[in-house]
Structures are given as structure tokens and as C-alpha cells.
Design a protein around this motif. Structure first.
Motif, PDB file in Angstrom:
ATOM      1  N   ARG A  74       0.836  -1.202   0.000  1.00 57.88           N
ATOM      2  CA  ARG A  74       0.000   0.000   0.000  1.00 57.88           C
ATOM      3  C   ARG A  74       0.869   1.250   0.000  1.00 57.88           C
ATOM      4  O   ARG A  74       1.410   1.640   1.041  1.00 57.88           O
ATOM      5  N   PHE A  84      -7.045  -3.379 -15.046  1.00 57.02           N
ATOM      6  CA  PHE A  84      -7.237  -2.323 -14.037  1.00 57.02           C
ATOM      7  C   PHE A  84      -8.565  -2.584 -13.348  1.00 57.02           C
ATOM      8  O   PHE A  84      -9.569  -2.835 -14.009  1.00 57.02           O
ATOM      9  N   LEU A  92      -7.364  -7.980  -7.702  1.00 59.16           N
ATOM     10  CA  LEU A  92      -7.667  -6.595  -8.070  1.00 59.16           C
ATOM     11  C   LEU A  92      -6.428  -5.994  -8.731  1.00 59.16           C
ATOM     12  O   LEU A  92      -5.307  -6.225  -8.277  1.00 59.16           O
ATOM     13  N   HIS A  93      -6.659  -5.272  -9.837  1.00 56.50           N
ATOM     14  CA  HIS A  93      -5.560  -4.583 -10.516  1.00 56.50           C
ATOM     15  C   HIS A  93      -4.501  -5.520 -11.096  1.00 56.50           C
ATOM     16  O   HIS A  93      -3.350  -5.121 -11.281  1.00 56.50           O
ATOM     17  N   ARG A  97       1.482  -6.759  -9.587  1.00 60.75           N
ATOM     18  CA  ARG A  97       1.907  -6.131  -8.328  1.00 60.75           C
ATOM     19  C   ARG A  97       2.040  -7.126  -7.188  1.00 60.75           C
ATOM     20  O   ARG A  97       2.596  -6.785  -6.127  1.00 60.75           O
ATOM     21  N   HIS A 167       0.308   3.241 -10.582  1.00 60.50           N
ATOM     22  CA  HIS A 167      -0.705   3.687  -9.618  1.00 60.50           C
ATOM     23  C   HIS A 167      -0.044   4.483  -8.486  1.00 60.50           C
ATOM     24  O   HIS A 167      -0.139   4.164  -7.311  1.00 60.50           O
ATOM     25  N   TYR A 169       1.290   6.777  -5.545  1.00 59.40           N
ATOM     26  CA  TYR A 169       0.837   7.423  -4.307  1.00 59.40           C
ATOM     27  C   TYR A 169       1.816   8.539  -3.971  1.00 59.40           C
ATOM     28  O   TYR A 169       2.997   8.274  -3.738  1.00 59.40           O
ATOM     29  N   ARG A 191     -16.297   7.346 -10.516  1.00 60.40           N
ATOM     30  CA  ARG A 191     -16.702   6.005 -10.034  1.00 60.40           C
ATOM     31  C   ARG A 191     -17.288   6.070  -8.633  1.00 60.40           C
ATOM     32  O   ARG A 191     -17.410   5.035  -7.964  1.00 60.40           O
ATOM     33  N   ASP A 212     -12.640   9.155  -6.908  1.00 59.66           N
ATOM     34  CA  ASP A 212     -12.165   8.032  -7.720  1.00 59.66           C
ATOM     35  C   ASP A 212     -12.583   8.325  -9.156  1.00 59.66           C
ATOM     36  O   ASP A 212     -13.701   8.007  -9.565  1.00 59.66           O
ATOM     37  N   VAL A 244      -5.671   8.716 -13.563  1.00 58.01           N
ATOM     38  CA  VAL A 244      -6.638   8.374 -12.511  1.00 58.01           C
ATOM     39  C   VAL A 244      -6.308   9.189 -11.267  1.00 58.01           C
ATOM     40  O   VAL A 244      -5.132   9.335 -10.915  1.00 58.01           O
ATOM     41  N   TRP A 246      -7.261   9.476  -7.238  1.00 57.39           N
ATOM     42  CA  TRP A 246      -7.922   8.713  -6.184  1.00 57.39           C
ATOM     43  C   TRP A 246      -7.477   9.142  -4.786  1.00 57.39           C
ATOM     44  O   TRP A 246      -6.283   9.366  -4.545  1.00 57.39           O
ATOM     45  N   LYS A 252     -13.764   5.262   3.875  1.00 57.89           N
ATOM     46  CA  LYS A 252     -13.150   4.105   3.202  1.00 57.89           C
ATOM     47  C   LYS A 252     -11.823   3.742   3.887  1.00 57.89           C
ATOM     48  O   LYS A 252     -11.508   2.573   4.090  1.00 57.89           O
ATOM     49  N   GLU A 271      -2.451   8.723 -11.098  1.00 57.94           N
ATOM     50  CA  GLU A 271      -1.942   7.513 -11.736  1.00 57.94           C
ATOM     51  C   GLU A 271      -1.911   7.701 -13.258  1.00 57.94           C
ATOM     52  O   GLU A 271      -2.793   8.353 -13.808  1.00 57.94           O
TER      53      GLU A 271
HETATM   54  O1  TA6 Z   1      -6.994   3.638  -8.877  1.00 55.04           O
HETATM   55  C1  TA6 Z   1      -8.069   3.854  -8.056  1.00 55.04           C
HETATM   56  C2  TA6 Z   1      -8.583   2.514  -7.555  1.00 55.04           C
HETATM   57  O2  TA6 Z   1      -8.963   1.713  -8.609  1.00 55.04           O
HETATM   58  C3  TA6 Z   1      -9.697   2.735  -6.538  1.00 55.04           C
HETATM   59  O3  TA6 Z   1     -10.932   2.326  -7.044  1.00 55.04           O
HETATM   60  C4  TA6 Z   1      -9.261   1.931  -5.326  1.00 55.04           C
HETATM   61  O4  TA6 Z   1      -9.774   0.678  -5.321  1.00 55.04           O
HETATM   62  C5  TA6 Z   1      -7.762   1.958  -5.493  1.00 55.04           C
HETATM   63  O5  TA6 Z   1      -7.538   1.818  -6.857  1.00 55.04           O
HETATM   64  C6  TA6 Z   1      -6.967   1.005  -4.662  1.00 55.04           C
HETATM   65  O6  TA6 Z   1      -7.133  -0.272  -5.066  1.00 55.04           O
HETATM   66  P1  TA6 Z   1      -6.468  -1.448  -4.170  1.00 55.04           P
HETATM   67  O7  TA6 Z   1      -6.786  -2.692  -4.913  1.00 55.04           O
HETATM   68  O8  TA6 Z   1      -4.982  -1.157  -4.104  1.00 55.04           O
HETATM   69  O9  TA6 Z   1      -7.106  -1.348  -2.798  1.00 55.04           O
END
Ligand code: TA6
Length: 307
Positions: A74, A84, A92-93, A97, A167, A169, A191, A212, A244, A246, A252, A271
């Protein structure tokens, strides 16, 4: 050093680079240059740190992040590939990663910037049942952080379709005193709640709730104005049609086990990639590169927050 697997020990490691045990005993590469320091985990070829001398860290890292193979880190720069967002029953994603990459070597340029190259093991796509792809990630550390994700389609017959995204940060002094410029007039998909489409009307975007947004068909340079740190961060990109933005905000963040409750105040994701309708289709044998260059400088005079 010699507790690392053979394929890591065989590297000629130039002085400013060191292979060390990071969090979770994961292999981490730390880099020191004339201007900056950086760190990269082999897990996800994940850049978890970049800091110019005399400036706060550029990349935000959560104190609550996990560090384990198969788990996303994170913070820093997660590499999103080959999809994505969510996919039925899959990571996810994407899997890039959460996979340990191979370190292909490093080199020092005449200007003493340091480049490190990583390769996504072919086994990762096989294990996922995804089509093969040759994926190389190059990180160049100097007074800037440059990252290049190159995807090649090794097939001689089939085209390869995928999404990708760096992505990133960013560390922010206080999200209430930050603005993003460079996206005015860009179409976006919001979103939050019912997914809606809009066109950005703000010269400077302020974040004051969960955000988002997928900005599409934009190759624009974006800037982050961090007034608390009096720092301006530039995000320059090529080979990318999506940006992107976020921030999970308070509610959350409370439900995210790998993010501290108040950490949303000190992070912002901007991103760069190719997502949803900007996804890429590569013909057989073709390749494409997503390149992002992050630079920063201290602002002389305090910029007023735009009203
Ligand atoms: O890039 C934004 C996003 O897709 C958000 O919807 C949120 O889910 C974020 O990525 C983080 O995703 P993760 O899977 O790292 O918790």
C-alpha cells in the motif's frame, strides 16, 4: 547478501545500489545517487521510496502496508497489469503487483543517474491463464524518478489486449491544502456512487471527499501543488491516455486494513496508464511503452489556494 536466491547474487551491484532484506524479509534494492535515495522491492517491482535530498519523501507509503508475496503493497508505485480494477475471482488490478519480478541488472549513466531493470516472470501470466506478454520495467533514479513499463506481444499470430497503470501514491502535507492542475476540459468517469461521466471544469482540482475518477483520452502533463510542503510535483508521461485521481477519504480509509485511519490526509494518487476505453491492443510482435517522469521543486512563494 548470500541469503538471497542465486539469480540475485550473480548481479554486479554498483556501489550506490544495495540488495537488502526489507519488510517481511522481502528482497529490496536501495539506491543512493548524488541527488536522492530510492528503494524498490522485487515484489511487484514496486518502487516504495524516492526522496530528493532536502525534500520530504515524494512517494507516500502506508505505515500499515502488508509486505508478503501475493499481497499488494500500500503506497509507492504499484504496477497495475494486465487489467485495471476488478475481474471476477482474480486479483484486483492484475497479478503484476503481487508477483516477485526478476532483477535484470542495473547501470550507471555518465550523468551518474542509476537505471535498474526488472522483468515480470513469464510464469505469472501462465499461472493466471492470461496470454503471454514480455513485460520489462525500468526505473531511473536521479534528481527525478523516471519509470518505463514496456509490454511486448511475443505471439506471432494473436493480438494482445491489456490495461496498464503506474498507480502512484504521492506524499501530501495536507490534502486540504493540495490542488491538481492540467486536467481541465478532460472527460472523466466518476466512479463514486452511480458511475457518471463528466468534463473537468476546474482549473485546479481540490479533494475534499472520497474521489475516484478516471480521466480519459488525456496525454496531459499534470501538476500537484502541495501548499503545506510548499512543493510542486510534475507528472509527465508518454504512452498513456488515462490519468486516474484517487483518495479514499475517511470512511473508506477506516475500512482498509492496510491504511491508517488518518493517512488519507497525507496521500494522493495521481496515476498514469491506459484503462477502460483507453486499453491497448498490440498486434503480434509489437510492443509499447508507458513512461512516467516525476519531478519536484520547492515553491518560492506560497501559492494561494484557488477559490
Ligand atoms: O486507482 C483507483 C482505484 O482503482 C480505486 O478504485 C481503489 O480501489 C484503489 O484503486 C486502490 O485499489 P487497491 O486494490 O490497491 O485497494
Amino acid at each position: 547478501m548470500n541469503s538471497f536466491p542465486e539469480h540475485l547474487r550473480r548481479h554486479e551491484i554498483p556501489e550506490p545500489v544495495a540488495l537488502v532484506k526489507g519488510n517481511g524479509d522481502l528482497a529490496k534494492i536501495s539506491v543512493k545517487t548524488d541527488w536522492s535515495t530510492a528503494e524498490i522491492y522485487l515484489l511487484g517491482a514496486h518502487v516504495t521510496g524516492f526522496q530528493k535530498d532536502g525534500e520530504p519523501p515524494l512517494l507516500f507509503m502506508s505505515e500499515a502496508s502488508q509486505f508478503a508475496v501475493g499481497k499488494p503493497i500500500r503506497g509507492g508505485v504499484p504496477i497495475v497489469f494486465p487489467w485495471f480494477g476488478s475481474r471476477e475471482g482474480r486479483a484486483l488490478h492484475g497479478f503484476a503487483r503481487v508477483t516477485e519480478w526478476e532483477w535484470e541488472g542495473s547501470s550507471v549513466a555518465p550523468d551518474s543517474s542509476m537505471t535498474l531493470r526488472f522483468r515480470l516472470p513469464d510464469s505469472a501470466a501462465r499461472a493466471d491463464g492470461s496470454p503471454p506478454a514480455t513485460v520489462i520495467f525500468a526505473v531511473t533514479v536521479s534528481d527525478k524518478l523516471a519509470m518505463e513499463l514496456t509490454v511486448a506481444n511475443p505471439s506471432g499470430t494473436d493480438s494482445l489486449t491489456f490495461e496498464n497503470c503506474l498507480h502512484t501514491y504521492f506524499t501530501i502535507g495536507d490534502i486540504a491544502e493540495a490542488e491538481i492542475t492540467g486536467l481541465k476540459g478532460t472527460t472523466f468517469i466518476d466512479r463514486m456512487g452511480n458511475v457518471t461521466q463528466g468534463v473537468e471544469s476546474a482549473d485546479a482540482i481540490r479533494i475534499n471527499s472520497e474521489t475516484d475518477r478516471l480521466y480519459l483520452d488525456t496525454t496531459q502533463r499534470v501538476a500537484i501543488h502541495d501548499l503545506r510542503h510548499r512543493r510542486k510535483i510534475a507528472v509527465e508521461k508518454s504512452g498513456s491516455a488515462s490519468t486516474v485521481v484517487w483518495n479514499p477519504w475517511a470512511e473508506k480509509a477506516k475500512n482498509m486494513p492496510d491504511l491508517g485511519d488518518d493517512e488519507f490526509k497525507h496521500m494522493l494518487c495521481v496515476e498514469s496508464g491506459n484503462v477502460t476505453q483507453n486499453k491497448i491492443t498490440l498486434a503480434p510482435g509489437k510492443s509499447t511503452s508507458l513512461k512516467v517522469v516525476l519531478s519536484s521543486h520547492q515553491m518560492e512563494a506560497a501559492r494561494e489556494l484557488s477559490r
